[in-house]
Design a protein around this motif. Structure first.
Motif, PDB file in Angstrom:
ATOM      1  N   TYR A 284       0.818  -1.218   0.000  1.00 25.74           N
ATOM      2  CA  TYR A 284       0.000   0.000   0.000  1.00 25.74           C
ATOM      3  C   TYR A 284       0.853   1.271   0.000  1.00 25.74           C
ATOM      4  CZ  TYR A 284      -3.649  -3.329   1.242  1.00 25.74           C
ATOM      5  OH  TYR A 284      -4.506  -4.393   1.242  1.00 25.74           O
ATOM      6  N   GLU A 285       1.951   1.241   0.766  1.00 22.48           N
ATOM      7  CA  GLU A 285       2.804   2.441   0.863  1.00 22.48           C
ATOM      8  C   GLU A 285       3.416   2.770  -0.499  1.00 22.48           C
ATOM      9  OE1 GLU A 285       6.738   3.857   3.299  1.00 22.48           O
ATOM     10  OE2 GLU A 285       5.469   2.349   4.262  1.00 22.48           O
ATOM     11  N   ASP A 286       3.966   1.737  -1.162  1.00 26.24           N
ATOM     12  CA  ASP A 286       4.571   1.950  -2.485  1.00 26.24           C
ATOM     13  C   ASP A 286       3.523   2.379  -3.509  1.00 26.24           C
ATOM     14  OD1 ASP A 286       7.039   1.313  -1.545  1.00 26.24           O
ATOM     15  OD2 ASP A 286       7.071  -0.739  -2.305  1.00 26.24           O
ATOM     16  N   LEU A 287       2.336   1.770  -3.435  1.00 28.69           N
ATOM     17  CA  LEU A 287       1.257   2.131  -4.370  1.00 28.69           C
ATOM     18  C   LEU A 287       0.827   3.583  -4.153  1.00 28.69           C
ATOM     19  CD1 LEU A 287      -0.844  -1.157  -4.126  1.00 28.69           C
ATOM     20  CD2 LEU A 287       0.185  -0.273  -6.226  1.00 28.69           C
ATOM     21  N   GLY A 288       0.729   3.966  -2.881  1.00 30.87           N
ATOM     22  CA  GLY A 288       0.364   5.354  -2.572  1.00 30.87           C
ATOM     23  C   GLY A 288       1.400   6.330  -3.094  1.00 30.87           C
ATOM     24  N   ARG A 289       2.679   5.943  -2.966  1.00 33.66           N
ATOM     25  CA  ARG A 289       3.771   6.806  -3.454  1.00 33.66           C
ATOM     26  C   ARG A 289       3.720   6.911  -4.975  1.00 33.66           C
ATOM     27  NH1 ARG A 289       7.434   4.421  -0.827  1.00 33.66           N
ATOM     28  NH2 ARG A 289       7.360   5.764   0.999  1.00 33.66           N
TER      29      ARG A 289
END
Length: 732
Positions: A284-289
């Motif tokens: 989720y963190e990478d996708l959000g970035r």
């Protein structure tokens, strides 16, 4: 007073001439010039600014403004050339410090000079449209210092070198750089842009071009995005510390172009770490970035959305077309819901609930759910499983959540009428067997279906609940009028309205004499209280509770189907029966009888009768005896019928055929509605409008629409145009 004569007064100039000393201008200018020298030499403490102002005032008053103006420019130019030489002589890090020091000195001197020449600024300069003192002082600094051949290039290179050092991790004097860039801004926007900003952006572009290439060769997608985000934050921070605020958009667009836009495709498709990998591993963190960075560039989000859609469709296609995964309908639907939950979480957590991503997700689910023609049946079976046992002990709020998720899948179905067919069948079985976990949950789902599809969709389902309630009242009336039946077998009848319930052929079956007598009494009672009605027994849909005593006196209450009851009751009069004897006595159809005997003899723990020879399949030569050794730790034993949870191929074809038949009047009704309002319409437009109108229930087949048009022409609802055969007219 009004009669008095008006008098006009006139003031005349002095009659004598004012004589000015011919050397007055030179003498006064020398005083002012000396003062300017002292100011630049930082020796202005002994000056009388009031006296200097009066001298400048008198020069302008006596028409020597031009001399004063040109003199001030010449004197200041001389001092600035001297300052430029001192700045040029400074070495290394002292160069910028010296420039900043001389700039501050020049600004202080310029303020003092402007105060002295204030009268010239207001009158002479205003009337001659020449540059004012302060702007002129800035222009002279620009031309004599900043644009000095030996300073100009050196100054730019020094600044760019400091920015490069900071980007590569060195600490620089930000305050000094801020003062110098502010000097550029004070000299005018064009000076800042031409002498610093444009070269700065070009150098930045080259820096990030090289760096992004290094990063993309050595990093995975997640790490690359972290570095890009860090660089973007650094540049925004840099603008805040020592650049003009207007530079922020320009420098961020450079970073975005070089680090994101130019590598978009490679990043999203990066093997083992790109977008698909992030989706598979819930990063989720990478996708959000990725979302926050890609939204900054043209077509960035479209690229992410396209790759996500492509992956989701491919993954969904594999899920719904894999025969192994389609074996268990409940598991099949649960997988769909899990995927839906997963992508909902990704879109809400990482993609900021972006509507375009929600739409892409919805269209993908709709695409692959409809690839499997059995999806409507499987979703209904999933609901059936939940409402039979899956919702036991679950809070009402959570039940609503599950039902809402089911409704979300239902919305994706193109063939909602097929779902309705199966749902009706499954609901009927739940209601008749009393196996529903919660009436509230059942009714809640029907309300949701009504909201989604309208009253017509659920009217028959609601009729089924009405029948159940009416049947209870009827049974109370029956036993009230037959008090003698309180002893012996008890009969509970559900009276089903033919139009509301799924039509099932009445399967023949010889009921035991005890039950048959009760059935006849009920028939007489019911037909006596209701005129003009017919009753036909649906024995294949009934259940029975029978008491049994086995070998060593063990007593059990067996919950069985009506067919199983008919078979078991035969053993009251016989110890051993062959398959053919049972078939002859009960007249139950062979497929039903085989399933019935299988569940009584072949299911471990439920085998109340024994089969000879022992095998899983039932043969015509098999013999059956009561299993005297049957035991169970429960007094009440439920013996289910061995049935295929999913429909067999012939049953599936039959259901499909019934659906197609039900669609015909709906298609015809849509055609008539459209033609009634339009009067004349061509073939293609009729097809398009009918398809659109029926879309909420099913996807109409153009071939079937054409057949219905032909049928309506035969019945004089429509006619073809005499000249254009593709044109239809409505016949009122």
């Amino acid at each position: 007073m009004s009669n008095q004569k008006k008098r006009n007064f006139q003031i005349e100039a002095f009659k004598h001439r004012v004589v000015v000393d011919p050397k007055y201008a030179d003498k006064t200018w020398q005083i002012l010039e000396r003062a300017i020298h002292q100011i630049y030499n930082q020796d202005a403490s002994g000056l009388s600014f009031e006296e200097l102002y009066r001298n400048a005032y008198n020069m302008v008053l006596h028409k020597f403004g031009e001399k004063l103006y040109t003199g001030f420019i010449a004197t200041m130019t001389g001092h600035l050339k001297e300052k430029a030489r001192l700045i040029e002589a400074a070495q290394g890090g002292a160069f910028l410090e010296e420039l900043n020091k001389k700039w501050n000195e020049h600004n202080k001197a310029l303020e003092m000079i402007r105060d002295i020449l204030m009268y010239m600024d207001r009158t002479y300069i205003e009337s001659t449209k020449k540059p004012h003192v302060h702007p002129m002082g800035l222009s002279l600094w620009r031309d004599n210092v900043v644009h000095s051949p030996r300073i100009h290039t050196r100054l730019l290179n020094t600044l760019l070198d400091l920015v490069y050092k900071e980007r590569t991790g060195e600490v620089i004097d930000r305050g000094l750089v801020r003062n110098v860039t502010k000097m550029f801004m004070d000299l005018g926007e064009s000076v800042y842009q031409d002498d610093f900003e444009k070269p700065f952006l070009e150098a930045s572009s080259e820096f990030y071009k090289v760096e992004s290439q290094e990063f993309i060769e050595s990093c995975d997608c997640g790490d690359y995005l972290k570095k890009a985000e860090k660089r973007l934050t650094e540049e925004i921070d840099r603008v805040g510390h020592y650049l003009d605020a207007k530079s922020e958009d320009k420098i961020t667009s450079v970073v975005e172009r070089e680090m994101i836009a130019n590598h978009m495709q490679r990043l999203v498709h990066m093997e083992n770490s790109g977008l698909v990998n992030m989706l598979l591993n819930d990063k989720y963190e990478d996708l959000g970035r990725m979302y926050s960075l890609f939204r900054r560039v043209t077509n960035g989000l479209a690229t992410v959305r396209d790759v996500m859609t492509s992956h989701l469709r491919e993954m969904g296609k594999q899920l719904v077309t894999d025969p192994e995964k389609s074996k268990d309908p409940v598991e099949f639907v649960q997988r769909l819901l899990d995927e839906r939950d997963k992508y909902d979480k990704i879109i809400s957590t990482a993609f900021g609930n972006d509507k375009t991503f929600q739409n892409a997700s919805n269209s993908s689910f709709e695409y692959f759910i409809n690839l499997n023609t059995r999806s409507p049946e499987f979703i209904s079976l999933f609901v059936d499983d939940k409402l039979r046992k899956g919702l036991k002990g679950i809070a009402d709020v959570d039940v609503e959540v599950i039902l809402d998720k089911v409704m979300m899948l239902f919305r994706y179905l193109q063939e909602k009428d097929v779902f309705e067919k199966y749902y009706k069948q499954h609901l009927a079985k739940r209601l008749l067997s009393g196996k529903t976990v919660s009436d509230d949950a059942e009714k809640s789902l029907i309300v949701k279906l009504k909201t989604e599809c309208g009253y017509q969709f659920t009217s028959k389902l609601e009729g089924m609940f009405t029948d159940m309630k009416t049947s209870e009242d009827t049974m109370r009336g029956f036993y009230g009028s037959h008090p003698e039946l309180s002893e012996g077998p008890t009969l509970t009848v559900q009276i089903l309205t033919t139009g509301s319930w799924p039509t099932q052929p009445a399967v023949p079956c010889n009921l035991p004499a005890e039950v048959s007598v009760l059935c006849e009494k009920f028939r007489s009672y019911y037909l006596g209280t209701h005129t003009g009605r017919r009753l036909s027994w649906q024995t294949n849909m009934g259940t029975a509770d029978i008491k049994a005593v086995f070998g060593k006196g063990q007593k059990h209450e067996l919950n069985v189907s009506t067919f199983q009851m008919c078979v078991l009751m035969l053993f009251n009069n016989s110890d051993r029966l062959s398959y053919k004897e049972i078939e002859q006595a009960t007249e139950i159809p062979a497929p039903e009888l085989r399933r019935c005997l299988q569940s009584l003899a072949c299911v471990k723990g439920k085998n109340v009768i024994k089969k000879e020879p022992m095998s899983k399949d039932i043969g015509e030569d098999d013999l059956f005896v009561v299993n005297d050794k049957f035991t169970s730790k429960f007094y009440k034993v439920k013996i289910g019928t061995v049935v295929a949870q999913k429909e067999t191929e012939p049953e599936k074809q039959e259901t499909r055929q019934r659906v197609e038949e039900d669609r015909k009047p709906q298609i015809e009704a849509a055609i008539v509605r459209i033609m009634k309002s339009r009067k004349i319409l061509d073939h293609n437009n009729i097809i398009a409008e009918v398809t659109k109108q029926l879309q909420p229930r099913f996807l109409a087949n153009p071939t079937e629409i054409k057949k219905r048009i032909e049928s309506l022409i035969e019945r004089d609802f429509l006619e073809r145009d005499n000249t254009d055969r593709k044109l239809y007219r409505y016949l009122a």
